[in-house]
Design a protein around this motif. Sequence first.
Motif, PDB file in Angstrom:
ATOM      1  N   SER A  26     -10.408  30.373  86.531  1.00 21.17           N
ATOM      2  CA  SER A  26     -10.849  31.560  85.803  1.00 21.17           C
ATOM      3  C   SER A  26     -11.795  32.374  86.665  1.00 21.17           C
ATOM      4  CB  SER A  26     -11.537  31.170  84.488  1.00 21.17           C
ATOM      5  OG  SER A  26     -12.765  30.489  84.732  1.00 21.17           O
ATOM      6  N   ILE A  27     -11.797  33.681  86.399  1.00 22.48           N
ATOM      7  CA  ILE A  27     -12.619  34.623  87.154  1.00 22.48           C
ATOM      8  C   ILE A  27     -13.002  35.769  86.227  1.00 22.48           C
ATOM      9  CG2 ILE A  27     -10.536  35.804  87.991  1.00 22.48           C
ATOM     10  CD1 ILE A  27     -12.072  36.497  90.545  1.00 22.48           C
ATOM     11  N   PHE A  28     -14.207  36.304  86.409  1.00 22.89           N
ATOM     12  CA  PHE A  28     -14.620  37.467  85.634  1.00 22.89           C
ATOM     13  C   PHE A  28     -13.805  38.678  86.083  1.00 22.89           C
ATOM     14  CE2 PHE A  28     -17.671  41.025  84.793  1.00 22.89           C
ATOM     15  CZ  PHE A  28     -17.649  40.921  83.409  1.00 22.89           C
ATOM     16  N   LEU A  94     -15.974  30.759  90.390  1.00 20.08           N
ATOM     17  CA  LEU A  94     -14.652  30.396  89.890  1.00 20.08           C
ATOM     18  C   LEU A  94     -14.694  29.012  89.267  1.00 20.08           C
ATOM     19  CD1 LEU A  94     -12.465  31.590  92.913  1.00 20.08           C
ATOM     20  CD2 LEU A  94     -13.203  32.901  90.911  1.00 20.08           C
ATOM     21  N   LYS A  95     -13.933  28.833  88.206  1.00 19.47           N
ATOM     22  CA  LYS A  95     -13.875  27.550  87.513  1.00 19.47           C
ATOM     23  C   LYS A  95     -12.428  27.109  87.409  1.00 19.47           C
ATOM     24  CE  LYS A  95     -18.160  28.147  84.942  1.00 19.47           C
ATOM     25  NZ  LYS A  95     -18.630  29.191  85.873  1.00 19.47           N
ATOM     26  N   VAL A  96     -12.182  25.862  87.797  1.00 21.18           N
ATOM     27  CA  VAL A  96     -10.821  25.328  87.814  1.00 21.18           C
ATOM     28  C   VAL A  96     -10.539  24.580  86.513  1.00 21.18           C
ATOM     29  CG1 VAL A  96      -9.226  23.760  88.988  1.00 21.18           C
ATOM     30  CG2 VAL A  96     -10.824  25.152  90.325  1.00 21.18           C
ATOM     31  N   TYR A  97      -9.342  24.797  85.984  1.00 19.62           N
ATOM     32  CA  TYR A  97      -8.868  24.095  84.792  1.00 19.62           C
ATOM     33  C   TYR A  97      -7.526  23.456  85.133  1.00 19.62           C
ATOM     34  CZ  TYR A  97     -12.277  27.053  82.406  1.00 19.62           C
ATOM     35  OH  TYR A  97     -13.444  27.677  82.025  1.00 19.62           O
ATOM     36  N   ALA A  98      -7.313  22.229  84.665  1.00 16.43           N
ATOM     37  CA  ALA A  98      -6.040  21.563  84.957  1.00 16.43           C
ATOM     38  C   ALA A  98      -5.747  20.505  83.910  1.00 16.43           C
ATOM     39  CB  ALA A  98      -6.077  20.915  86.345  1.00 16.43           C
ATOM     40  N   CYS A  99      -4.472  20.355  83.633  1.00 17.44           N
ATOM     41  CA  CYS A  99      -3.991  19.223  82.855  1.00 17.44           C
ATOM     42  C   CYS A  99      -2.937  18.509  83.688  1.00 17.44           C
ATOM     43  CB  CYS A  99      -3.397  19.661  81.523  1.00 17.44           C
ATOM     44  SG  CYS A  99      -2.755  18.264  80.552  1.00 17.44           S
ATOM     45  N   VAL A 100      -3.143  17.220  83.890  1.00 15.26           N
ATOM     46  CA  VAL A 100      -2.205  16.383  84.638  1.00 15.26           C
ATOM     47  C   VAL A 100      -1.587  15.390  83.665  1.00 15.26           C
ATOM     48  CG1 VAL A 100      -1.927  14.751  86.520  1.00 15.26           C
ATOM     49  CG2 VAL A 100      -3.600  16.608  86.722  1.00 15.26           C
ATOM     50  N   PHE A 216     -14.083  22.078  89.242  1.00 14.57           N
ATOM     51  CA  PHE A 216     -13.582  22.022  87.877  1.00 14.57           C
ATOM     52  C   PHE A 216     -14.661  22.521  86.914  1.00 14.57           C
ATOM     53  CE2 PHE A 216     -10.627  18.833  89.682  1.00 14.57           C
ATOM     54  CZ  PHE A 216      -9.442  19.383  89.219  1.00 14.57           C
ATOM     55  N   ALA A 217     -14.220  23.212  85.888  1.00 15.81           N
ATOM     56  CA  ALA A 217     -15.149  23.745  84.890  1.00 15.81           C
ATOM     57  C   ALA A 217     -15.960  22.613  84.279  1.00 15.81           C
ATOM     58  CB  ALA A 217     -14.372  24.492  83.804  1.00 15.81           C
ATOM     59  N   ARG A 218     -17.227  22.896  84.056  1.00 16.78           N
ATOM     60  CA  ARG A 218     -18.117  21.947  83.388  1.00 16.78           C
ATOM     61  C   ARG A 218     -19.010  22.716  82.433  1.00 16.78           C
ATOM     62  NH1 ARG A 218     -17.498  20.048  88.566  1.00 16.78           N
ATOM     63  NH2 ARG A 218     -17.102  17.820  88.838  1.00 16.78           N
ATOM     64  N   TYR A 219     -19.057  22.287  81.195  1.00 16.47           N
ATOM     65  CA  TYR A 219     -19.955  22.896  80.218  1.00 16.47           C
ATOM     66  C   TYR A 219     -20.205  21.870  79.123  1.00 16.47           C
ATOM     67  CZ  TYR A 219     -15.589  23.804  77.663  1.00 16.47           C
ATOM     68  OH  TYR A 219     -14.385  23.665  77.025  1.00 16.47           O
ATOM     69  N   GLY A 220     -20.856  22.285  78.064  1.00 17.43           N
ATOM     70  CA  GLY A 220     -21.203  21.338  77.009  1.00 17.43           C
ATOM     71  C   GLY A 220     -22.619  20.817  77.182  1.00 17.43           C
ATOM     72  N   THR A 221     -22.891  19.684  76.589  1.00 20.84           N
ATOM     73  CA  THR A 221     -24.217  19.085  76.628  1.00 20.84           C
ATOM     74  C   THR A 221     -24.163  17.758  77.371  1.00 20.84           C
ATOM     75  OG1 THR A 221     -23.893  17.891  74.549  1.00 20.84           O
ATOM     76  CG2 THR A 221     -24.748  20.149  74.403  1.00 20.84           C
TER      77      THR A 221
END
Length: 284
Positions: A26-28, A94-100, A216-221
């Motif tokens: 993802s990118i702004f 940039l944040k990477v997202y993936a499903c393997v 890889f994207a990281r968020y949350g608590t």
Amino acid sequence: MHLLYLDESGHTHDPNTNFFVLAGFSIFERQTHWLEGQIDPVAARFSATNPRDIEFHGSPMRSGKDEWKGVPPQDRVQAVVDILNLLSDRQLKLKVYACVIEKKLFKPEDILARAFEDVANCFDGFLKSLYHKNDPQRGLVILDKSNYEETIQTLSHVFKHVGHATGRLRNFAEVPLFLDSKASRLIQMADLVAYWIFRHFESGDSRGFDLIRPHFARYGTREAPVHGLQAHVTAETVERLGALAPHSHPFPHPTPKPALAAGQAAGPIAVPPEAANGAEPAAE
């Protein structure tokens, strides 16, 4: 608005491979032009007169097939490294997202739906986290044109208006947009991301994955962290990947960037949240 560029690697019904990957970054929205401007000079190494004729795709670049036939391996590898290294640009964020998915764990007809659900839900969660930081943003998913177009359009509509296993997509501006990869450098970059994640899981070649892994994207608590890599694999796969030895032909370092002239901007201009336009998303 944040844009999520995605591509797939592997095929849901191919009996000759064990994994399917849906991945990208993802990118702004206001930073896409600058990122594309960093990729174009890499293409110019291979065609100074018509760099737009050069397409970056993981499989032919690694194997030297199609338009990459005859290009020295070291030049092809260097191009891969230099493009994947753009994920590390601190200003772009940039944040990477993936499903393997290890395909034997799912019915072939369920693989794409699960992969898109996981990636879309993770991206939607990131947008939700921005909302709670007083930075309301919508999101849009952009993919390469493929045989999956109609299926993904339908899935997106269902996930947004009816729901999926863990809720509904609440922060997407529209159903996914599909582009011809030849017209989009960022789709081509997503192709490289998906392919080198696939190579890691399918063949144990972690060279490209090691460049992707930190982003890889990281968020949350701390109590409930969320990670951009969703992997549905067997214990045997986890054990195999954990025992990988260093590759006999490691990737080179990225090409150093040329020094900037005095007064030249070093990268994209940061845009404060309050300057971003758009309706406030209905984040949960």
